[in-house]
Write a protein that holds these residues in place. Structure first.
Motif, PDB file in Angstrom:
ATOM      1  N   THR A 173    -126.241  -8.580  58.767  1.00  0.00           N
ATOM      2  CA  THR A 173    -125.106  -7.675  58.937  1.00  0.00           C
ATOM      3  C   THR A 173    -123.835  -8.294  58.350  1.00  0.00           C
ATOM      4  O   THR A 173    -123.062  -7.620  57.664  1.00  0.00           O
ATOM      5  CB  THR A 173    -124.902  -7.333  60.425  1.00  0.00           C
ATOM      6  N   THR A 174    -123.645  -9.576  58.606  1.00  0.00           N
ATOM      7  CA  THR A 174    -122.484 -10.276  58.062  1.00  0.00           C
ATOM      8  C   THR A 174    -122.524 -10.284  56.534  1.00  0.00           C
ATOM      9  O   THR A 174    -121.519 -10.004  55.876  1.00  0.00           O
ATOM     10  CB  THR A 174    -122.420 -11.721  58.592  1.00  0.00           C
ATOM     11  N   MET A 175    -123.680 -10.588  55.968  1.00  0.00           N
ATOM     12  CA  MET A 175    -123.804 -10.611  54.506  1.00  0.00           C
ATOM     13  C   MET A 175    -123.594  -9.221  53.913  1.00  0.00           C
ATOM     14  O   MET A 175    -122.934  -9.073  52.881  1.00  0.00           O
ATOM     15  CB  MET A 175    -125.170 -11.173  54.097  1.00  0.00           C
ATOM     16  N   ASP A 176    -124.150  -8.187  54.561  1.00  0.00           N
ATOM     17  CA  ASP A 176    -123.932  -6.819  54.092  1.00  0.00           C
ATOM     18  C   ASP A 176    -122.452  -6.480  54.083  1.00  0.00           C
ATOM     19  O   ASP A 176    -121.942  -5.882  53.133  1.00  0.00           O
ATOM     20  CB  ASP A 176    -124.692  -5.816  54.969  1.00  0.00           C
ATOM     21  N   ALA A 177    -121.746  -6.855  55.136  1.00  0.00           N
ATOM     22  CA  ALA A 177    -120.308  -6.576  55.217  1.00  0.00           C
ATOM     23  C   ALA A 177    -119.559  -7.316  54.114  1.00  0.00           C
ATOM     24  O   ALA A 177    -118.653  -6.750  53.489  1.00  0.00           O
ATOM     25  CB  ALA A 177    -119.765  -6.962  56.594  1.00  0.00           C
ATOM     26  N   LEU A 178    -119.923  -8.556  53.874  1.00  0.00           N
ATOM     27  CA  LEU A 178    -119.264  -9.316  52.806  1.00  0.00           C
ATOM     28  C   LEU A 178    -119.489  -8.674  51.445  1.00  0.00           C
ATOM     29  O   LEU A 178    -118.561  -8.544  50.644  1.00  0.00           O
ATOM     30  CB  LEU A 178    -119.775 -10.759  52.781  1.00  0.00           C
ATOM     31  N   ASP A 221    -120.352  -5.479  50.853  1.00  0.00           N
ATOM     32  CA  ASP A 221    -119.701  -4.168  50.848  1.00  0.00           C
ATOM     33  C   ASP A 221    -118.201  -4.299  50.623  1.00  0.00           C
ATOM     34  O   ASP A 221    -117.608  -3.518  49.871  1.00  0.00           O
ATOM     35  CB  ASP A 221    -119.954  -3.418  52.157  1.00  0.00           C
ATOM     36  N   ASP A 222    -117.586  -5.273  51.247  1.00  0.00           N
ATOM     37  CA  ASP A 222    -116.142  -5.481  51.111  1.00  0.00           C
ATOM     38  C   ASP A 222    -115.750  -5.813  49.680  1.00  0.00           C
ATOM     39  O   ASP A 222    -114.614  -5.607  49.277  1.00  0.00           O
ATOM     40  CB  ASP A 222    -115.648  -6.612  52.026  1.00  0.00           C
ATOM     41  N   ARG A 223    -116.672  -6.300  48.926  1.00  0.00           N
ATOM     42  CA  ARG A 223    -116.367  -6.695  47.551  1.00  0.00           C
ATOM     43  C   ARG A 223    -116.966  -5.724  46.530  1.00  0.00           C
ATOM     44  O   ARG A 223    -117.125  -6.056  45.367  1.00  0.00           O
ATOM     45  CB  ARG A 223    -116.857  -8.112  47.314  1.00  0.00           C
ATOM     46  N   GLY A 224    -117.358  -4.550  47.005  1.00  0.00           N
ATOM     47  CA  GLY A 224    -117.879  -3.529  46.106  1.00  0.00           C
ATOM     48  C   GLY A 224    -119.232  -3.858  45.512  1.00  0.00           C
ATOM     49  O   GLY A 224    -119.557  -3.403  44.440  1.00  0.00           O
ATOM     50  N   MET A 225    -120.010  -4.668  46.223  1.00  0.00           N
ATOM     51  CA  MET A 225    -121.309  -5.101  45.687  1.00  0.00           C
ATOM     52  C   MET A 225    -122.465  -4.489  46.447  1.00  0.00           C
ATOM     53  O   MET A 225    -123.585  -4.990  46.381  1.00  0.00           O
ATOM     54  CB  MET A 225    -121.409  -6.625  45.756  1.00  0.00           C
ATOM     55  N   ALA A 226    -122.226  -3.419  47.184  1.00  0.00           N
ATOM     56  CA  ALA A 226    -123.305  -2.785  47.967  1.00  0.00           C
ATOM     57  C   ALA A 226    -124.429  -2.350  47.043  1.00  0.00           C
ATOM     58  O   ALA A 226    -124.210  -2.003  45.885  1.00  0.00           O
ATOM     59  CB  ALA A 226    -122.752  -1.615  48.753  1.00  0.00           C
ATOM     60  N   ALA A 227    -125.625  -2.343  47.584  1.00  0.00           N
ATOM     61  CA  ALA A 227    -126.817  -1.969  46.794  1.00  0.00           C
ATOM     62  C   ALA A 227    -126.766  -0.543  46.336  1.00  0.00           C
ATOM     63  O   ALA A 227    -126.135   0.312  46.824  1.00  0.00           O
ATOM     64  CB  ALA A 227    -128.063  -2.199  47.645  1.00  0.00           C
TER      65      ALA A 227
END
Length: 110
Positions: free
Chosen positions: A97-102, A104-110
């Motif tokens: 969850t922490t890695m996903d948030a990091l 996502d915050d940087r526009g790198m979501a899958a």
């Protein structure tokens, strides 16, 4: 990123998770991990992990005779293994969850 490096950190959890539903012998566990998407997991890594988890008291073993080859040593989760799976699963979910948030915050979501 090298998948094998990620596997080293989560192989214990993956093996415990595979054994949650059904006992298995070494090659069967390896096959189930690969079928689940961990194609790069190595034979020696899985067998070493099984020995380590057994020595830590998280697994029990029993031998099943075979008519067509050597007897097979089966591994199963015991109460301590189920507890460890629960604890490690919670830790993994929190980390993911922490890695996903990091990401996502940087526009790198899958």
């Amino acid at each position: 990123m090298d998948t094998t490096q990620l596997l080293k950190g989560v192989l214990d959890l993956a093996v415990l998770a595979v054994l949650r539903e059904e006992d298995g012998y070494g090659y069967d566990i390896l096959r189930r991990l690969r079928d689940a998407g961990l194609e790069e997991v190595g034979d020696a890594s899985v067998y070493g992990t099984l020995r380590r988890l057994y020595a830590a008291g998280l697994l029990t073993t029993y031998v099943v005779p075979s008519e067509f080859g050597p007897h097979r040593k089966y591994y199963s989760l015991n109460a301590a293994g189920r507890d460890q799976l629960t604890r490690s699963g919670k830790l993994w979910r929190s980390f993911a969850t922490t890695m996903d948030a990091l990401l996502d915050d940087r526009g790198m979501a899958a």
